[in-house]
Design a protein around this motif. Sequence first.
Motif, PDB file in Angstrom:
ATOM      1  N   ARG A   1      14.751 -40.806  -9.790  1.00  0.00           N
ATOM      2  CA  ARG A   1      13.672 -40.031 -10.400  1.00  0.00           C
ATOM      3  C   ARG A   1      13.831 -39.909 -11.916  1.00  0.00           C
ATOM      4  NH1 ARG A   1      14.680 -34.687  -7.574  1.00  0.00           N
ATOM      5  NH2 ARG A   1      16.744 -35.527  -7.887  1.00  0.00           N
ATOM      6  N   SER A   2      14.999 -40.310 -12.437  1.00  0.00           N
ATOM      7  CA  SER A   2      15.223 -40.148 -13.871  1.00  0.00           C
ATOM      8  C   SER A   2      15.589 -41.478 -14.520  1.00  0.00           C
ATOM      9  CB  SER A   2      16.293 -39.088 -14.145  1.00  0.00           C
ATOM     10  OG  SER A   2      17.512 -39.456 -13.550  1.00  0.00           O
TER      11      SER A   2
ATOM     12  N   ASP B   1      17.727 -44.650 -13.433  1.00  0.00           N
ATOM     13  CA  ASP B   1      19.100 -44.230 -13.149  1.00  0.00           C
ATOM     14  C   ASP B   1      19.444 -44.614 -11.716  1.00  0.00           C
ATOM     15  OD1 ASP B   1      21.555 -43.007 -12.941  1.00  0.00           O
ATOM     16  OD2 ASP B   1      20.816 -40.983 -13.327  1.00  0.00           O
TER      17      ASP B   1
ATOM     18  N   SER C   1      17.885 -35.798 -20.319  1.00  0.00           N
ATOM     19  CA  SER C   1      18.365 -34.415 -20.333  1.00  0.00           C
ATOM     20  C   SER C   1      19.710 -34.307 -21.043  1.00  0.00           C
ATOM     21  CB  SER C   1      18.477 -33.869 -18.913  1.00  0.00           C
ATOM     22  OG  SER C   1      19.363 -34.657 -18.140  1.00  0.00           O
TER      23      SER C   1
ATOM     24  N   LYS D   1      21.083 -40.038 -19.834  1.00  0.00           N
ATOM     25  CA  LYS D   1      19.825 -39.486 -19.340  1.00  0.00           C
ATOM     26  C   LYS D   1      19.141 -38.709 -20.468  1.00  0.00           C
ATOM     27  CE  LYS D   1      21.154 -38.778 -14.523  1.00  0.00           C
ATOM     28  NZ  LYS D   1      21.240 -37.785 -13.442  1.00  0.00           N
TER      29      LYS D   1
ATOM     30  N   THR E   1      13.640 -31.662 -24.376  1.00  0.00           N
ATOM     31  CA  THR E   1      13.435 -32.987 -23.795  1.00  0.00           C
ATOM     32  C   THR E   1      12.138 -33.604 -24.308  1.00  0.00           C
ATOM     33  OG1 THR E   1      12.519 -31.947 -21.816  1.00  0.00           O
ATOM     34  CG2 THR E   1      14.819 -32.651 -21.709  1.00  0.00           C
TER      35      THR E   1
END
Length: 161
Positions: free
Chosen positions: A104-105, A99, A68, A66, A78
């Motif tokens: 949302r990511s 994901d 993050s 991810k 980020t």
Amino acid sequence: MLTMEKDLETRLANDHHQAIRLWLRMLTCTNRITSKIRSRLRENFKTTLPRFDLLAQLERHPEGLKMSELSKRMMVTTGNITGITDQLEAEGLVRREVDKSDRRSFVVKLTPEGQRLFGEMAAVHEGWVIELFEGLSSEEKETLYALLGKLKQHLNEKEAR
């Protein structure tokens, strides 16, 4: 007459504490090695150290990371990761995927071309690092590695308290 390149150690005086002298020596060596690597990446691969580092993180995690997580691992914002990822994606070296566990990511992964290019860069990079440490014998490198490991353990223990 040889002129010494100005570095962090030039501000030291004989009465500075041994720990300060050691810290500045380590910082100077780190900065000089990093500068040489940055320059060679730019000259040989037209890339930057942050781009190389991001590709290295992804190479170690074929399942992807991810944004993050990349940010944490590389110790940058980020926003920086997004900018680097945008560039690498436009060049076809990485791809973003939604994901599966959190729609949302995004997860960032190397593309086959990214894997190929990073493999080439990593092999050359390894040679550069070996070359830069040639001034130390194998035994000296082992000793330095062990001593820095001891320092790292001490710092980890202090942080845990």
